[in-house]
Design a protein around this motif. Structure first.
Motif, short mmCIF file in Angstrom:
data_model
loop_
_atom_site.label_atom_id
_atom_site.label_comp_id
_atom_site.label_asym_id
_atom_site.label_seq_id
_atom_site.Cartn_x
_atom_site.Cartn_y
_atom_site.Cartn_z
N GLU A 41 116.18 -33.50 45.88
CA GLU A 41 117.45 -33.70 45.20
C GLU A 41 117.26 -34.60 43.99
O GLU A 41 117.85 -34.40 42.95
CB GLU A 41 118.49 -34.30 46.14
CG GLU A 41 119.05 -33.31 47.13
CD GLU A 41 120.04 -33.95 48.09
OE1 GLU A 41 120.57 -35.03 47.77
OE2 GLU A 41 120.27 -33.37 49.16
N ILE A 42 116.42 -35.61 44.15
CA ILE A 42 116.17 -36.55 43.06
C ILE A 42 115.40 -35.88 41.93
O ILE A 42 115.71 -36.04 40.76
CB ILE A 42 115.41 -37.80 43.57
CG1 ILE A 42 116.32 -38.62 44.50
CG2 ILE A 42 114.92 -38.66 42.41
CD1 ILE A 42 115.62 -39.72 45.24
N THR A 43 114.36 -35.13 42.29
CA THR A 43 113.51 -34.52 41.28
C THR A 43 114.06 -33.21 40.74
O THR A 43 113.62 -32.75 39.71
CB THR A 43 112.09 -34.28 41.82
OG1 THR A 43 112.17 -33.43 42.98
CG2 THR A 43 111.41 -35.58 42.17
N GLU A 44 115.03 -32.60 41.42
CA GLU A 44 115.62 -31.36 40.95
C GLU A 44 116.37 -31.61 39.65
O GLU A 44 117.20 -32.50 39.55
CB GLU A 44 116.59 -30.80 42.00
CG GLU A 44 117.14 -29.45 41.66
CD GLU A 44 118.02 -28.93 42.78
OE1 GLU A 44 119.15 -28.52 42.46
OE2 GLU A 44 117.58 -28.95 43.93
N GLU A 45 116.03 -30.86 38.62
CA GLU A 45 116.65 -31.06 37.33
C GLU A 45 118.02 -30.40 37.29
O GLU A 45 118.18 -29.27 37.70
CB GLU A 45 115.77 -30.45 36.24
CG GLU A 45 114.51 -31.22 36.01
CD GLU A 45 113.71 -30.63 34.87
OE1 GLU A 45 114.32 -30.08 33.94
OE2 GLU A 45 112.49 -30.71 34.95
N LYS A 46 118.96 -31.14 36.75
CA LYS A 46 120.29 -30.60 36.57
C LYS A 46 120.30 -29.82 35.26
O LYS A 46 119.63 -30.18 34.30
CB LYS A 46 121.30 -31.74 36.53
CG LYS A 46 122.73 -31.27 36.57
CD LYS A 46 123.68 -32.41 36.80
CE LYS A 46 125.10 -31.85 36.87
NZ LYS A 46 126.07 -32.90 37.05
N THR A 47 121.06 -28.77 35.23
CA THR A 47 121.17 -27.94 34.04
C THR A 47 122.51 -28.19 33.38
O THR A 47 123.54 -28.25 34.05
CB THR A 47 121.03 -26.45 34.41
OG1 THR A 47 119.77 -26.26 35.04
CG2 THR A 47 121.12 -25.58 33.18
N TYR A 48 122.48 -28.35 32.06
CA TYR A 48 123.70 -28.55 31.28
C TYR A 48 123.83 -27.41 30.28
O TYR A 48 122.83 -26.91 29.78
CB TYR A 48 123.65 -29.88 30.52
CG TYR A 48 123.65 -31.07 31.44
CD1 TYR A 48 124.85 -31.65 31.83
CD2 TYR A 48 122.47 -31.60 31.92
CE1 TYR A 48 124.87 -32.74 32.69
CE2 TYR A 48 122.47 -32.69 32.78
CZ TYR A 48 123.68 -33.26 33.16
OH TYR A 48 123.69 -34.32 34.00
N PHE A 49 125.04 -27.03 30.01
CA PHE A 49 125.30 -25.98 29.04
C PHE A 49 126.13 -26.57 27.92
O PHE A 49 127.11 -27.27 28.16
CB PHE A 49 126.05 -24.81 29.68
CG PHE A 49 125.22 -24.09 30.70
CD1 PHE A 49 124.39 -23.04 30.31
CD2 PHE A 49 125.23 -24.47 32.03
CE1 PHE A 49 123.60 -22.38 31.24
CE2 PHE A 49 124.45 -23.82 32.96
CZ PHE A 49 123.64 -22.77 32.57
N TYR A 50 125.72 -26.31 26.69
CA TYR A 50 126.49 -26.75 25.53
C TYR A 50 126.39 -25.69 24.46
O TYR A 50 125.29 -25.28 24.09
CB TYR A 50 126.00 -28.10 24.99
CG TYR A 50 126.84 -28.57 23.84
CD1 TYR A 50 128.11 -29.09 24.06
CD2 TYR A 50 126.40 -28.43 22.53
CE1 TYR A 50 128.91 -29.48 23.01
CE2 TYR A 50 127.20 -28.82 21.48
CZ TYR A 50 128.45 -29.34 21.72
OH TYR A 50 129.25 -29.72 20.67
N ASN A 51 127.53 -25.25 23.99
CA ASN A 51 127.58 -24.28 22.92
C ASN A 51 126.79 -23.01 23.23
O ASN A 51 126.06 -22.49 22.39
CB ASN A 51 127.10 -24.90 21.61
CG ASN A 51 128.13 -24.79 20.51
OD1 ASN A 51 129.04 -23.98 20.59
ND2 ASN A 51 127.97 -25.60 19.49
N GLY A 52 126.89 -22.57 24.48
CA GLY A 52 126.23 -21.34 24.90
C GLY A 52 124.75 -21.45 25.17
O GLY A 52 124.09 -20.45 25.43
#
Length: 183
Positions: A41-52
Motif C-alpha cells: 500500500e505504501i509503495t503502490e503509486e497513486k495515479t492522478y489525471f489532469y487535463n486528460g
C-alpha cells in the motif's frame, strides 16, 4: 506401565510443541502477510489525471499532488502553479464558477498574452473573467477583448497593464470561453 505413561507424556508434549509451533507459524505467516500488504500500500503509486493525461505520484511534487487533490474553486484561489504542466483556470466572475482549460486552449492564451503588445495602465472595462495562467493573474473583458493585469510577469509597474485583442483573436478566445457555460 511407566514406560507407557512416559511415552504418552512425551507424545503429548511433542504434539503440544508441534501445535504451538504450527500456531506460531500461522501467526508469523499472518503477520508477514499483513506487513506485505502494508508495504505494498505504501509503495503502490497513486495515479492522478489532469487535463486528460495520466501522472504517477512519483512524477509529481508533493505540492502538485496537494494541488490536484483540492477542489477547482480552491485551485482558482491558489497562488501555487504546478511546474509539471501548464495550467489555466478561468473563473466567471458574476457566476463565481471556475473551470480549467485544455492544454491546447492554455497554449493559445499563453501565446496571445506573451506575443501581445501590452500597454501601460489598465482599462476601465467591466471584467467578466479572471484567468489564472500558470500562476499569473489576468482579468478579461469578453465584450471588448481586453486583458488587464497588475502582474509583474506581464510588465506591470505601478498601475498595471492592458492588452487589447484584435477582432479575430477576441472571437477565438471568446469561442473557447463560451464552451464552458456555468453549471
Amino acid at each position: 506401565m511407566k514406560k507407557f505413561l512416559s511415552f504418552g507424556l512425551a507424545m503429548a508434549v511433542t504434539l503440544a510443541l508441534i501445535g504451538c509451533s504450527s500456531n506460531d507459524e500461522q501467526t508469523a505467516s499472518s503477520q508477514s502477510s499483513s506487513i506485505s500488504e502494508d508495504i505494498s500500500e505504501i509503495t503502490e503509486e497513486k495515479t492522478y489525471f489532469y487535463n486528460g493525461k495520466e501522472y504517477k505520484s512519483n512524477e509529481l511534487s508533493s505540492d502538485t499532488i496537494k494541488w490536484l487533490e483540492t477542489d477547482i474553486s480552491e485551485r482558482a484561489l491558489s497562488s501555487y502553479c504546478p511546474g509539471e504542466f501548464s495550467v489555466c483556470i478561468v473563473t466567471m466572475i458574476e457566476q463565481n464558477v471556475s473551470f480549467e482549460l485544455t492544454d491546447e486552449e492554455t497554449a493559445y492564451i499563453s501565446e496571445i498574452t506573451e506575443e501581445g503588445s501590452w500597454q501601460e495602465g489598465i482599462t476601465e472595462c467591466f471584467m467578466d473573467y479572471k484567468i489564472t495562467l500558470n500562476g499569473k493573474n489576468l482579468m478579461y473583458h469578453s465584450d471588448c477583448g481586453t486583458f488587464n493585469s497588475s502582474d509583474h510577469a506581464f510588465g506591470a509597474e505601478k498601475d498595471g497593464v492592458s492588452l487589447k485583442l484584435s477582432p479575430p483573436l477576441k472571437e477565438k478566445l471568446n469561442g473557447i470561453l463560451s464552451k464552458y457555460p456555468p453549471k
